[in-house]
Design a protein around this motif. Structure first.
Motif, PDB file in Angstrom:
ATOM      1  N   ALA A 152     -10.099  -1.047   1.159  1.00  9.24           N
ATOM      2  CA  ALA A 152     -11.245  -1.588   1.889  1.00  9.24           C
ATOM      3  C   ALA A 152     -11.652  -2.948   1.336  1.00  9.24           C
ATOM      4  O   ALA A 152     -11.924  -3.894   2.093  1.00  9.24           O
ATOM      5  CB  ALA A 152     -12.424  -0.615   1.790  1.00  9.24           C
ATOM      6  N   GLN A 201       0.821  -1.205   0.000  1.00  9.45           N
ATOM      7  CA  GLN A 201       0.000   0.000   0.000  1.00  9.45           C
ATOM      8  C   GLN A 201       0.859   1.261   0.000  1.00  9.45           C
ATOM      9  O   GLN A 201       0.578   2.219  -0.737  1.00  9.45           O
ATOM     10  CB  GLN A 201      -0.926  -0.017   1.218  1.00  9.45           C
ATOM     11  N   GLN A 253      -8.374   3.929  -1.783  1.00 10.65           N
ATOM     12  CA  GLN A 253      -9.097   3.647  -0.544  1.00 10.65           C
ATOM     13  C   GLN A 253     -10.116   2.526  -0.744  1.00 10.65           C
ATOM     14  O   GLN A 253     -10.265   1.652   0.114  1.00 10.65           O
ATOM     15  CB  GLN A 253      -9.799   4.931  -0.062  1.00 10.65           C
ATOM     16  N   GLN A 254     -10.809   2.531  -1.877  1.00 13.73           N
ATOM     17  CA  GLN A 254     -11.768   1.463  -2.157  1.00 13.73           C
ATOM     18  C   GLN A 254     -11.065   0.108  -2.287  1.00 13.73           C
ATOM     19  O   GLN A 254     -11.549  -0.906  -1.785  1.00 13.73           O
ATOM     20  CB  GLN A 254     -12.538   1.776  -3.439  1.00 13.73           C
ATOM     21  N   GLU A 287      -6.729   8.493  -5.365  1.00 10.47           N
ATOM     22  CA  GLU A 287      -6.782   8.315  -3.907  1.00 10.47           C
ATOM     23  C   GLU A 287      -8.069   7.616  -3.490  1.00 10.47           C
ATOM     24  O   GLU A 287      -8.061   6.711  -2.656  1.00 10.47           O
ATOM     25  CB  GLU A 287      -6.681   9.683  -3.238  1.00 10.47           C
ATOM     26  N   GLN A 288      -9.187   8.019  -4.113  1.00  6.04           N
ATOM     27  CA  GLN A 288     -10.458   7.375  -3.797  1.00  6.04           C
ATOM     28  C   GLN A 288     -10.452   5.906  -4.214  1.00  6.04           C
ATOM     29  O   GLN A 288     -10.904   5.031  -3.476  1.00  6.04           O
ATOM     30  CB  GLN A 288     -11.596   8.109  -4.504  1.00  6.04           C
TER      31      GLN A 288
END
Length: 483
Positions: A339, A147, A335-336, A331-332
Motif C-alpha cells: 500500500a 511482489q 500488505q502495508q 503478510e501484514q
C-alpha cells in the motif's frame, strides 16, 4: 551585406538545448551505469547457478533459458527501433539547421521554417509519449514480479524454518496448546533471548535472502572477519549498499554471540538434567530392594520419558505457533509495504507528470519565443531591404533634384555678382560727376578751438551786480501749497 540572424539563432538553440538536456543526460548515464553493473552481476549468477551444463537442474531451467533468450532478442529489436527513431529526429534537426544557414526574408521562407519546426516537435512528442507508455508498462511488470518473488521468498523461509510438526494422539487433541509464554518460561533465558532476537531481526539470515547471505559469509570467511572484506563485497552484491552490509555485519556479530550463549546454556541445561536423572536413578536403585522398587523405577522412567515427550511436544507447538504468528506479521507487513509503495508510486507518477508538463510548457514557450524572434528579425530585415530598394529607386530623382538646386544657387550667385558690378559702375559714374577739392591746412591742428577760448576767458568779464533770485528745483503742481 551579410545577415547575422542564422548564427545568433543557432547559438540560442544550442544554449537552451544544452541547459535543459545536460542535467538529464548526466543523471540518466549515472543510472544506466549502476544498472549495467547490477545486470552483469545477475547474468553471472544466472549463468553459474541456472544455465550451467554441470547443473543438476539443467532440464528444469531450459524453458526459463528460452524465455530469457526471447526477452534478450526483444530488447535488441526494441533498441534498434529506438535508434532508428532517434536518427530520424537527428536528420530532421540537421535539415532545419541547413535551412537556417541561408535565410531569406520572405513570408514563404518563414512559413517553411514553421512547418519544419512543427514536424520536429510532433515527432519528438510522439517519441516521448511512446517511451513513457513503455516505461510505465515495464515499471508495473517489475512491481508485480517483485511482489510475487517477495511473497514466495517469505513463504519458502517460513517452510524452511518450521521444524517437524509432532502429531499428537487423539486423547491429546482436546487439550489446549501451551502458550508461548509458558514455553519461554520453561526455556533458559539465553535460549529465549536468542529466539526473540531471531524473531525481531528476520530469522537465521537477518532478513537477507539465501544468496546474499551466503555471498556475505563467503567473503567474511575468506578474510577471517576483517573489515577489509566489506569493500570487496560491495561490487559482488549490487542489491545491497555499503551501509546495509555494515549493518548486516553488526547483526551477524550479535547473532554469533547470542548463539554461543545459547549453546552454552543448552549444554548446562542438559548436564543438569542428566545429573538430576542420575541422582534420581541412584536414589531409586538404593531404595529398590524388591519388585515394588523395580516397578517404582519403571514408573519413574516412564514418567521421565512422558515428561520429555510432553516437553518436546510443547516446544514444537510453540515453534509452530511462532512461525504462524511470524507468517501473519510478514503478510501484514507486506500488505502495508504494497500500500505504501503504491501510494508513493502514485505520488511520484503525479509529480513526474506535473514536471513533464512544466518542462513541455517551458520548452514550448522557449520555442515560441525563438520563433517570434526569428520572425521579427526576418520582418525587420525585409523592411530594411525594402527601404534600401526604395532608396535605390529614388536615388536618380534625388540626384537630379540636387543638381537642379545647385544650378539655381549658382544662377542666383551670378545674378548677385552682376548686380554688385552694376552698383559699382553707378558709384564710379557718380564719383566722376561730383568733384570735391579741399586744400590742406596743417596749422589748423595747432589752433585753439572756440570752446577752449571761452574757458580761457577771465572771470567777471561777462558782467556783475546783485543776484536777485536763486534757482531752485521745480516743485510739481500737485505739491504746490503743501508744507
Amino acid at each position: 551585406m551579410g545577415i547575422p540572424v542564422p548564427v545568433e539563432n543557432d547559438r540560442t538553440i544550442l544554449s537552451w538545448r544544452t541547459k535543459t538536456e545536460h542535467a538529464k543526460k548526466t543523471e540518466t548515464l549515472k543510472e544506466i551505469h549502476q544498472l549495467d553493473i547490477k545486470v552483469q552481476a545477475m547474468d553471472k549468477e544466472k549463468s553459474t547457478h541456472l544455465y550451467s551444463k554441470r547443473s543438476d537442474f539443467r532440464k528444469e531451467f531450459s524453458q526459463l533459458e528460452e524465455i530469457d533468450i526471447k526477452g534478450t532478442n526483444e530488447r535488441k529489436s526494441e533498441k534498434t527501433k529506438v535508434k532508428q527513431q532517434l536518427d530520424k529526429i537527428r536528420n530532421m534537426v540537421r535539415k532545419f539547421r541547413r535551412e537556417l544557414q541561408d535565410v531569406k526574408p520572405t513570408p514563404e521562407f518563414v512559413e517553411k521554417l514553421k512547418v519544419i519546426m512543427e514536424d520536429i516537435e510532433s515527432t519528438i512528442n510522439s517519441f516521448k509519449e511512446q517511451q513513457r507508455f513503455r516505461y510505465e508498462e515495464l515499471m508495473r511488470e517489475e512491481r508485480t514480479a517483485t511482489q510475487e518473488i517477495t511473497a514466495l521468498e517469505k513463504r519458502f523461509e517460513s517452510w524452511a524454518q518450521a521444524g517437524p510438526v509432532v502429531i499428537e494422539p487423539k486423547s491429546a487433541r482436546s487439550q489446549p496448546l501451551a502458550s508461548a509464554r509458558d514455553i519461554t518460561k520453561d526455556l533458559p533465558p539465553e535460549v529465549a533471548g536468542f529466539e526473540r532476537f531471531l524473531q525481531q531481526t528476520g530469522g537465521q539470515r537477518g532478513g537477507w535472502d539465501d544468496y546474499d547471505h551466503q555471498t556475505f559469509m563467503k567473503f567474511r570467511n575468506k578474510h577471517k572477519g576483517k573489515p577489509l572484506f566489506i569493500h570487496e563485497l560491495v561490487p559482488a552484491l549490487p542489491t545491497q549498499s555499503e551501509q546495509q552490509i555494515r549493518a548486516h555485519e553488526h547483526w551477524y556479530q550479535e547473532y554469533v554471540m547470542l548463539n554461543e550463549k545459547k549453546k552454552e546454556a543448552i549444554q548446562k541445561w542438559r548436564q543438569l538434567k542428566e545429573h538430576e536423572k542420575e541422582e534420581a536413578l541412584a536414589n531409586a536403585a538404593e531404595e529398590s530392594t524388591d519388585e515394588e522398587e523395580e516397578e517404582k523405577m519403571l514408573r519413574l522412567q516412564k514418567k521421565i520419558e512422558r515428561e520429555k515427550v510432553e516437553r518436546f511436544g510443547r516446544l514444537n507447538a510453540w515453534k509452530v505457533q511462532k512461525e504462524l504468528e511470524k507468517a501473519q506479521e510478514e503478510e501484514q507487513r507486506l500488505q502495508q509495504e504494497l500500500a505504501k509503495t503504491s501510494k508513493t508510486e502514485l505520488a511520484r507518477r503525479q509529480q513526474m507528470e506535473l514536471r513533464s508538463k512544466v518542462e513541455e510548457y517551458k520548452q514550448q514557450r522557449q520555442e515560441e519565443e525563438e520563433f517570434e524572434k526569428l520572425e521579427k528579425e526576418a520582418l525587420r530585415e525585409a523592411e530594411a531591404d525594402a527601404k534600401r530598394r526604395q532608396i535605390a529607386r529614388d536615388m536618380p530623382r534625388l540626384q537630379q533634384r540636387n543638381e537642379k538646386i545647385v544650378q539655381e544657387k549658382i544662377a542666383k550667385r551670378k545674378v548677385r555678382e552682376e548686380m554688385e558690378k552694376e552698383k559699382q559702375k553707378r558709384l564710379e559714374r557718380l564719383k566722376g560727376q561730383v568733384e570735391i577739392e579741399v586744400k590742406r591746412d596743417p596749422t589748423r591742428l595747432y589752433k585753439m578751438t572756440e570752446g577752449w577760448k571761452e574757458r580761457t576767458k577771465e572771470p567777471g568779464s561777462s558782467g556783475g551786480g546783485r543776484l536777485l533770485q536763486m534757482p531752485h528745483r521745480a516743485v510739481p503742481s500737485w505739491r504746490q501749497g503743501l508744507s
